[in-house]
Write a protein that holds these residues in place. Structure first.
Motif, PDB file in Angstrom:
ATOM      1  N   LEU A   1       0.827  -1.208   0.000  1.00 35.03           N
ATOM      2  CA  LEU A   1       0.000   0.000   0.000  1.00 35.03           C
ATOM      3  C   LEU A   1       0.861   1.257   0.000  1.00 35.03           C
ATOM      4  CD1 LEU A   1      -2.748  -1.075   2.563  1.00 35.03           C
ATOM      5  CD2 LEU A   1      -2.998  -0.874   0.087  1.00 35.03           C
ATOM      6  N   LEU A   2       1.922   1.245   0.797  1.00 33.87           N
ATOM      7  CA  LEU A   2       2.810   2.398   0.858  1.00 33.87           C
ATOM      8  C   LEU A   2       3.563   2.586  -0.446  1.00 33.87           C
ATOM      9  CD1 LEU A   2       4.195   1.920   4.486  1.00 33.87           C
ATOM     10  CD2 LEU A   2       2.684   3.757   3.691  1.00 33.87           C
ATOM     11  N   ALA A   3       3.926   1.485  -1.086  1.00 38.93           N
ATOM     12  CA  ALA A   3       4.626   1.584  -2.372  1.00 38.93           C
ATOM     13  C   ALA A   3       3.748   2.259  -3.417  1.00 38.93           C
ATOM     14  CB  ALA A   3       5.052   0.195  -2.846  1.00 38.93           C
ATOM     15  N   ILE A   4       2.460   1.948  -3.401  1.00 39.79           N
ATOM     16  CA  ILE A   4       1.531   2.607  -4.332  1.00 39.79           C
ATOM     17  C   ILE A   4       1.487   4.106  -4.054  1.00 39.79           C
ATOM     18  CG2 ILE A   4      -0.893   2.808  -5.022  1.00 39.79           C
ATOM     19  CD1 ILE A   4      -1.172  -0.196  -4.374  1.00 39.79           C
ATOM     20  N   LEU A   5       1.387   4.462  -2.766  1.00 46.48           N
ATOM     21  CA  LEU A   5       1.320   5.870  -2.379  1.00 46.48           C
ATOM     22  C   LEU A   5       2.586   6.614  -2.783  1.00 46.48           C
ATOM     23  CD1 LEU A   5      -0.028   8.211  -0.839  1.00 46.48           C
ATOM     24  CD2 LEU A   5       0.997   7.301   1.251  1.00 46.48           C
ATOM     25  N   TYR A   6       3.746   6.019  -2.503  1.00 50.96           N
ATOM     26  CA  TYR A   6       5.003   6.702  -2.781  1.00 50.96           C
ATOM     27  C   TYR A   6       5.338   6.706  -4.273  1.00 50.96           C
ATOM     28  CZ  TYR A   6       5.516   6.564   2.278  1.00 50.96           C
ATOM     29  OH  TYR A   6       5.312   6.719   3.627  1.00 50.96           O
ATOM     30  N   THR A   7       4.746   5.784  -5.026  1.00 51.08           N
ATOM     31  CA  THR A   7       4.866   5.845  -6.484  1.00 51.08           C
ATOM     32  C   THR A   7       4.219   7.126  -7.002  1.00 51.08           C
ATOM     33  OG1 THR A   7       4.881   3.437  -6.728  1.00 51.08           O
ATOM     34  CG2 THR A   7       4.244   4.731  -8.659  1.00 51.08           C
ATOM     35  N   VAL A   8       3.055   7.438  -6.458  1.00 55.02           N
ATOM     36  CA  VAL A   8       2.345   8.657  -6.861  1.00 55.02           C
ATOM     37  C   VAL A   8       3.156   9.893  -6.481  1.00 55.02           C
ATOM     38  CG1 VAL A   8       0.247  10.022  -6.542  1.00 55.02           C
ATOM     39  CG2 VAL A   8       0.104   7.524  -6.715  1.00 55.02           C
ATOM     40  N   LEU A   9       3.787   9.868  -5.284  1.00 51.59           N
ATOM     41  CA  LEU A   9       4.614  10.999  -4.871  1.00 51.59           C
ATOM     42  C   LEU A   9       5.795  11.193  -5.824  1.00 51.59           C
ATOM     43  CD1 LEU A   9       4.771  10.646  -0.970  1.00 51.59           C
ATOM     44  CD2 LEU A   9       3.347  12.184  -2.343  1.00 51.59           C
ATOM     45  N   GLY A  10       6.438  10.085  -6.217  1.00 47.00           N
ATOM     46  CA  GLY A  10       7.542  10.188  -7.172  1.00 47.00           C
ATOM     47  C   GLY A  10       7.089  10.763  -8.498  1.00 47.00           C
TER      48      GLY A  10
END
Length: 453
Positions: free
Chosen positions: A104-113
């Motif tokens: 879930l965090l990887a999805i969120l931080y993908t969007v941030l990147g």
């Protein structure tokens, strides 16, 4: 490096989120410093001069130095983690936040990147649109495609790109700085308003060191492996190179933005090119290199994060990495076209709230739990039941992370006199890490008492 890496023809990277093979772990501190210095030295970086306008030159330097000191230890530890175990940070996070939480965090931080990629592409589009008006969104599309091509070939190509364009980047900014100081009357940036030390330090760290630090392992996994016999001086260079690279660029570029804002009314020094002779205009175009430097290190880690999400369901096919480069590159370019730069202050505040507690919890769990001693296969375990997605300490880590995010938002309730001094986002992340560590210790003591009983 492998035979493929040594060849003259660049190869599309298909490593995905697999551990980096030993033969490919050859990066040295000099290249590590160069990658992160150029990644941080974006054409967007001078905007920190706009965000901190009115505080004066000396206060700006002091804030950057204070921010460096505050963020240095977690940044060094995260840098070291990639040398201990050659995997990306979001795979490391599976042992802390569980497979489900890390996904879930990887999805969120993908969007941030992708958001960072959009911010920088927006600046590049503005520069080219000012120098060569009339092309509209075409410049955004051209920039997006060129940056995607660069990341398409992975870390092998990125190392070469940074190495061969570093001098050109410095020359371009030197030419623009020369025209800035010879064509405009010098105005020393003096303090014209009260310095909000806490908020300004948070902003600088959200813009730089602690916004990048959780991605340090994604690059340091390509470094020479750490050994207990390593010279202390070599170890120090590996530990410090990413952090010093990031913050030296912030100091240099931020000062340019601050000075340019006072002298010309615009923080973006590259926009001077529209009124300069040939070499000045060429240098303004060359500044686009700075955007490519940074966006490569926005898109590349974002791609690995999304691969970490996909790999939960099984090993992705080899073509998946280049396909995701295209997918995320297009999405991020659309963010630039939509004008994400106009939302930068809120974006930075969100970054600090989400990234600071995550990074601190990950560091605490990694070294307290000695995750570096775990077999690498444990980071790639499959989940067979829903419980396998959230094995201990995942519930506690996710709870602490949510607490840290909420705590960061409660800064609006802190008395102004206190929030003026304290970098609240950093403090809330630190408190979150202490609470997380305390909870681990309590659980360990309970387990020990049960064994003794």
């Amino acid at each position: 490096m492998t035979e493929a890496a040594h060849s003259e023809t660049p190869h599309v990277e298909t490593l995905g989120v697999a551990p980096v093979p030993g033969v490919d772990r050859t990066m040295r501190p000099g290249m590590l410093f160069l990658i992160w210095a150029l990644a941080s030295a974006s054409a967007t970086t001078p905007v920190i001069g706009l965000l901190l306008h009115g505080i004066g030159l000396w206060n700006f330097i002091l804030i950057v130095l204070l921010a460096t000191g505050i963020g240095l230890i977690p940044a060094m530890l995260l840098s070291h983690m990639g040398r201990q175990t050659p995997i990306i940070s979001m795979v490391m996070a599976r042992r802390t936040f569980g497979i489900g939480g890390a996904t879930l965090l990887a999805i969120l931080y993908t969007v941030l990147g992708a958001g960072w990629f959009g911010l920088n592409t927006d600046v590049g589009g503005n520069i080219l649109g000012t120098l060569f008006p009339g092309f509209g969104i075409l410049w955004y599309i051209v920039l997006g495609v060129l940056q995607m091509v660069l990341v398409f070939f992975g870390m092998e190509m990125l190392e070469k790109f940074y190495q061969y364009t570093a001098l050109l980047f410095l020359l371009c900014y030197a030419v623009l700085a020369y025209y800035l100081f010879t064509r405009h009357p010098f105005v020393f940036p003096v303090a014209t308003q009260r310095v909000d030390w806490g908020q300004d330090i948070d902003w600088v760290l959200s813009f730089s060191l602690l916004a990048w630090a959780y991605d340090f392992p994604t690059v340091t996994r390509f470094c020479v492996p750490w050994t207990a016999q390593e010279k202390p001086s070599d170890r120090a260079l590996y530990l410090l190179s990413p952090a010093i690279g990031v913050m030296s660029a912030v100091l240099f570029m931020g000062l340019l933005g601050l000075v340019s804002l006072r002298m010309t009314g615009d923080w973006n020094i590259a926009l001077l090119g529209k009124n300069l002779p040939f070499w000045g205009e060429v240098s303004a175009i060359g500044v686009i290199l700075a955007i490519a430097h940074t966006n490569a290190m926005n898109l590349y880690p974002a791609v690995t994060k999304l691969l970490a999400v996909i790999s939960v369901a099984g090993k992705p096919p080899r073509f998946m990495q280049p396909a995701i480069v295209i997918l995320l590159g297009v999405f991020a370019t659309l963010l630039a076209i939509a004008g994400i730069l106009n939302l930068i202050e809120g974006f930075l505040s969100m970054l600090g709230s989400l990234l600071f507690p995550f990074s601190f919890i990950l560091v605490v769990d990694w070294f307290h739990g000695k995750r570096y001693d775990d077999a690498i296969s444990l980071f790639y375990q499959r989940a067979h039941t829903w419980r396998d997605y959230f094995l201990w300490p995942a519930p506690w880590a996710l709870g602490a992370l949510i607490f840290g995010i909420v705590l960061a938002q409660l800064g609006v309730l802190i008395p102004p006199a206190l929030i003026h001094i304290l970098p609240w986002q950093v403090c809330s992340a630190l408190m979150t890490a202490v609470i997380y560590y305390s909870g681990l210790r309590v659980m360990e003591q309970r387990v020990q008492r049960r064994k003794m009983a």
